[in-house]
Design a protein around this motif. Structure first.
Motif, PDB file in Angstrom:
ATOM      1  N   GLU A 330       3.772  49.503 -25.816  1.00  0.00           N
ATOM      2  CA  GLU A 330       3.983  50.394 -24.655  1.00  0.00           C
ATOM      3  C   GLU A 330       3.479  51.802 -24.973  1.00  0.00           C
ATOM      4  O   GLU A 330       2.900  52.471 -24.129  1.00  0.00           O
ATOM      5  CB  GLU A 330       5.476  50.458 -24.303  1.00  0.00           C
ATOM      6  CG  GLU A 330       6.062  49.130 -23.898  1.00  0.00           C
ATOM      7  CD  GLU A 330       6.443  49.050 -22.437  1.00  0.00           C
ATOM      8  OE1 GLU A 330       6.419  50.084 -21.766  1.00  0.00           O
ATOM      9  OE2 GLU A 330       6.735  47.942 -21.967  1.00  0.00           O
ATOM     10  N   ILE A 333      -0.247  52.322 -24.494  1.00  0.00           N
ATOM     11  CA  ILE A 333      -0.847  52.293 -23.154  1.00  0.00           C
ATOM     12  C   ILE A 333      -1.453  53.647 -22.819  1.00  0.00           C
ATOM     13  O   ILE A 333      -2.453  53.738 -22.120  1.00  0.00           O
ATOM     14  CB  ILE A 333       0.215  51.900 -22.087  1.00  0.00           C
ATOM     15  CG1 ILE A 333       0.636  50.443 -22.323  1.00  0.00           C
ATOM     16  CG2 ILE A 333      -0.315  52.080 -20.685  1.00  0.00           C
ATOM     17  CD1 ILE A 333       1.737  49.967 -21.421  1.00  0.00           C
ATOM     18  N   ILE A 345      -2.226  46.756 -22.939  1.00  0.00           N
ATOM     19  CA  ILE A 345      -1.679  46.294 -21.647  1.00  0.00           C
ATOM     20  C   ILE A 345      -1.832  44.791 -21.496  1.00  0.00           C
ATOM     21  O   ILE A 345      -0.907  44.091 -21.093  1.00  0.00           O
ATOM     22  CB  ILE A 345      -2.392  47.023 -20.488  1.00  0.00           C
ATOM     23  CG1 ILE A 345      -1.809  48.422 -20.389  1.00  0.00           C
ATOM     24  CG2 ILE A 345      -2.244  46.262 -19.193  1.00  0.00           C
ATOM     25  CD1 ILE A 345      -1.697  48.981 -19.032  1.00  0.00           C
ATOM     26  N   SER A 356       8.793  43.133 -15.759  1.00  0.00           N
ATOM     27  CA  SER A 356       7.933  44.252 -16.200  1.00  0.00           C
ATOM     28  C   SER A 356       6.540  44.206 -15.578  1.00  0.00           C
ATOM     29  O   SER A 356       5.749  45.118 -15.757  1.00  0.00           O
ATOM     30  CB  SER A 356       7.804  44.237 -17.724  1.00  0.00           C
ATOM     31  OG  SER A 356       7.139  43.055 -18.130  1.00  0.00           O
ATOM     32  N   LEU A 360       3.726  47.363 -15.265  1.00  0.00           N
ATOM     33  CA  LEU A 360       2.466  47.286 -16.022  1.00  0.00           C
ATOM     34  C   LEU A 360       1.267  47.386 -15.091  1.00  0.00           C
ATOM     35  O   LEU A 360       0.276  48.055 -15.399  1.00  0.00           O
ATOM     36  CB  LEU A 360       2.399  45.967 -16.805  1.00  0.00           C
ATOM     37  CG  LEU A 360       3.338  45.868 -18.003  1.00  0.00           C
ATOM     38  CD1 LEU A 360       3.370  44.446 -18.533  1.00  0.00           C
ATOM     39  CD2 LEU A 360       2.900  46.805 -19.117  1.00  0.00           C
TER      40      LEU A 360
END
Length: 873
Positions: A330, A333, A345, A356, A360
């Motif tokens: 995370e 990203i 990702i 999630s 995303l």
């Protein structure tokens, strides 16, 4: 040496390639100054650079001109300029293969190689080994041995790398230098140690025991060079793969211990090796994943990229193993390096939970426009995998993909998105209308013919069956007005399907067809005229045969049959039943996304497996009167994998006969088998007519023998039979080393496993894109229906799988996929029975205590219906 361009020049563009417009003749003319005295090192350097540049650009030098330039260049050895001398070495290496008499410089190179100037010695060794052939190698052997153990690292490395190149040329001579290489392997210099290990491995790589000993030695004694460690890890994982040793092996322990090495390169190599091992469990992956997790927070972009890319691969097979890294991923990203962010990702998409997904998707859309097409394709592939995992999320995905379609991008990128949308439409019926709407919008402005025709084909297949088919006609007819010939032709075919399916649209479609009949392209006109005439008949059977379900024949087979027909004068019309069917059915859109790197060239239609068998069998005189090959089965193993003889059988079905092809391999190196045949004893009224033996079966060279069997005429429903098989042959013992057989031999036999012929061997799969139309076309003249109880089956999925594999027919309309939480299902199957009779099966399944199945069969021949029902019963 060459004029140095400063940064400003480079940016202004004047610093472009100074050798851009060189001409070979002018350069060779300039090379004459090599003969001048005194030598001008600066000018000579410039000319040698030009010669090497031309050679590397692929410029062809004739033997005479190359030899002249080479001889002129040898005069430059008189100069003591260091840079010029090293440039000479380079030129010698480049011209070694195109010039004659290069051996003339041997003495100069030998002198430099054994001289006092360390700068010359390494390059001189490399150049000398390049021009040396097998006969001269003996002369420099002594110098090479000394060079390998030289105290100067550059000399030692040069000698080791040159030896590695010469292994290909004369393995036996280089093998004598093993002791020196062993000594070099304990050097303190990291490159010398790495090169020495490389040479030792290449000398022993064909001897697994020697490689194992070498690995044991170096893993115990330890190494100083991280490069050598990386190489050891690769050798160890290759050996683990070959020997199929488990994870209890000391080699695996060694690779795992490298995860604790202080050098990052070694740690990554070990982690990568563990990740790529086949059959690796999540527990064995854990230490490698935790190391990669640490790399995710490294300040070095290369390490972060390597870690994320490897975790991405792990996530494909073991998503649960990577979930521990989700927090670290995370954080990546928002990485400034877009490649790292994309991989982070896509990895999260593979490991994340359903909740999630939305978050995303928002994060991806913020930067998707900034990354290259190659990475966009990676994102699309991850989305495609996610759609299959969480089908309920298709609306979020569909909106995202439609936005991506509107962005700029190349063909591969757009194709990946279109394939992904198509697979979503086919997996989730409720997403069909939104998906088709997005694709219609895309073809309004699509420059790729392949994609436009693909979408038009899909619209023709799915559009007529939507609640409001008329809304798609505008998009399709726009293509007829605005696009190239190939797209116009595809649009005409799609329009015809709307007219055939919907009676209320037929008048409008006929008007549009009339407009298409005046097209400038003959293919478009022909299609329009053909469809116009078929549609005007208003007959369902005609529509099914000529509009919905095209020909399902093998194209190379059709070409051959037509060619054969033109060669023989005949009054009879051409019979389509003589053409072999298409074996691998044109599947209704693969759900996997095509790989990224595909060639742009149109592929030549490769002959299918069945076309190849047809040719092989036609070349055997005994099988020439059997007619066209109807079907070839998948290979069936008749022996265990580890036995002394390996035999597999391929069943070839013809109209009235079957040919059994036995592919035999002899795994004993002290035997030669001759006159090999497989004797078959049928359980039913099948009759063995002829055996075609394999004349010779030497060690590990596969050979084929054949058995020809006549199918019973009197009882056409006898489609299944069991054969007991025995392999008979003449054995001649032979010398394992030379392969020379003894003069006399003895007869022997080997019992094989029984071979089953089932109803599936008599039916060829055929895809009917529109099953309903095909059902009407065959008609109910020979329709029969029976109900069966499948007591041993517990789920609908299992029942569907069993029926498809038992009957060997092609599921249509994606009916092989059973929707979740349903207690009933309808399976549609299509095929052609031996002899060219279409056969369709509709199986209604209901789940109660077991599975109850109502089977309805239609065919153009009554016997076929009886055969199917009898075999199911």
């Amino acid at each position: 040496m060459i004029k140095k361009f400063d940064k400003k020049d480079e940016e202004s563009g004047s610093g472009s390639n100074p050798f851009q417009h060189l001409e070979k003749s002018a350069v060779l003319q300039e090379a004459r100054i090599f003969n001048e005295t005194p030598i001008n090192p600066r000018r000579c350097l410039h000319i040698l650079t030009k010669i090497i540049y031309l050679l590397n650009q692929g410029e062809h030098f004739g033997t005479t001109e190359a030899t002249e330039a080479f001889f002129a260049m040898t005069r430059l050895f008189q100069s003591n300029d260091q840079t010029l001398r090293r440039m000479c070495y380079l030129t010698i290496k480049e011209m070694a293969n195109i010039s004659e008499d290069v051996i003339i410089v041997t003495s100069s190179l030998t002198k430099d190689m054994t001289g006092k100037e360390d700068v010359y010695r390494g390059p001189a060794i490399r150049a000398l080994c390049r021009i040396t052939d097998t006969t001269m190698l003996q002369a420099i052997e002594r110098y090479m041995k000394q060079a390998i153990v030289d105290k100067v690292p550059s000399v030692s490395s040069s000698a080791l790398v040159s030896s590695l190149h010469m292994v290909k040329m004369s393995y036996d001579v280089v093998k004598r230098w093993v002791n020196e290489a062993q000594e070099a392997a304990s050097s303190d210099n990291i490159m010398v140690q790495y090169h020495a290990l490389g040479l030792l491995y290449h000398l022993r790589k064909n001897d697994r025991l020697a490689v194992t000993k070498m690995l044991n030695k170096f893993t115990k004694s330890g190494l100083k060079s991280p490069f050598a460690y990386c190489m050891l890890i690769r050798i160890a994982s290759k050996l683990l793969d070959e020997t199929e040793a488990g994870h209890d092996s000391p080699l695996f322990d060694f690779i795992e211990s490298c995860l604790r090495n202080k050098n990052e390169m070694v740690v990554y190599e070990a982690a990568s090796a563990i990740v790529h091992m086949p059959n690796c469990t999540a527990r064995e992956l854990a230490p490698a994943v935790s190391v990669l997790q640490l790399f995710c927070s490294s300040p070095k972009a290369a390490l972060r990229y390597a870690a994320v890319r490897t975790l991405n691969k792990v996530a494909m097979k073991h998503p649960s193993a990577v979930t521990a890294c989700n927090l670290d991923l995370e954080n990546l990203i928002t990485d400034s390096n877009r490649s790292i962010a994309t991989l982070a990702i896509t990895t999260l998409l593979k490991t994340g939970s359903e909740s999630s997904v939305d978050r995303l998707m928002k994060q991806i859309s913020s930067f998707v426009s900034e990354i290259s097409d190659e990475f966009k394709v990676v994102v699309v592939q991850a989305i495609s995998a996610l759609c299959q995992k969480y089908p309920r999320k298709h609306s979020v995905m569909m909106n995202f993909l439609s936005n991506m379609l509107r962005d700029d991008g190349g063909f591969e990128y757009k194709r990946a998105i279109v394939d992904c949308i198509i697979s979503i439409i086919e997996e989730n019926p409720e997403s069909k209308e939104t998906g088709l709407a997005h694709l219609c919008e895309f073809i309004e402005d699509c420059e790729h013919t392949v994609l436009a025709t693909k979408i038009l084909h899909l619209l023709g297949k799915e559009g007529p069956r939507t609640p409001q088919p008329s809304k798609y006609i505008r998009f399709i007819f726009n293509r007829v007005v605005l696009e190239s010939e190939a797209v116009r032709a595809a649009a005409v075919s799609a329009l015809a399907k709307f007219g055939a399916q919907n009676d209320d649209l037929l008048p409008s479609v006929l008007v549009l067809m009339q407009r298409c009949m005046m097209d400038s392209d003959d293919e478009v006109r022909d299609r329009a005229t053909f469809y116009m005439n078929v549609l005007q008949q208003k007959q369902k059977a005609l529509n099914a045969a000529y509009i919905f379900n095209g020909l399902s024949v093998s194209i190379p087979g059709l070409e051959k049959s037509l060619h054969q027909y033109t060669l023989e004068p005949t009054e009879k019309p051409f019979d389509m039943k003589t053409v072999p069917l298409a074996t691998t059915p044109i599947t209704e859109q693969k759900t996997e996304i095509a790989p990224v790197a595909t060639s742009k060239l149109p592929e030549k239609l490769a002959p299918s497996r069945q076309d190849i068998y047809q040719e092989q069998l036609a070349s055997i005189p005994e099988f020439q009167g059997l007619g066209p090959l109807f079907k070839s089965s998948e290979p069936v193993q008749l022996t265990e994998a580890e036995t002394e003889y390996v035999v597999r059988c391929i069943k070839h079905t013809f109209a009235g006969h079957m040919v059994f092809q036995f592919d035999c391999t002899n795994t004993l190196n002290d035997q030669l088998l001759q006159k090999v045949l497989v004797q078959m004893e049928p359980s039913e009224s099948y009759e063995v007519i002829q055996y075609v033996p394999a004349p010779n079966l030497p060690y590990s060279q596969p050979g084929s023998c054949y058995t020809l069997v006549r199918l019973p005429d009197d009882d056409p429903t006898a489609v299944s039979c069991t054969f007991s098989c025995t392999m008979k042959y003449l054995v001649r013992d032979c010398d394992p080393n030379t392969g020379e057989p003894d003069d006399d031999g003895y007869d022997d036999e080997y019992v094989l496993e029984d071979l089953e012929v089932t109803v599936a061997d008599h039916i060829q799969k055929v895809l009917k894109p529109n099953f309903g139309a095909a059902w009407e076309e065959v008609g109910d003249e020979f329709e029969k229906e029976e109900t069966f109880a499948l007591a041993s089956v517990r789920t609908l999925d299992e029942a569907v799988g069993n029926i498809i594999s038992f009957l060997g027919m092609q599921p249509c309309e994606r009916s092989d996929k059973v929707p979740e939480n349903k207690n009933s299902h309808v399976l549609f199957l299509a095929g052609v029975f031996r002899g060219g009779h279409d056969v369709l099966v509709r199986a209604r399944l209901a789940l109660a205590d077991g599975v109850t199945m109502q089977v309805t069969v239609r065919s153009s021949e009554e016997t076929v219906v009886d055969v199917i029902l009898a075999s199911v019963g």
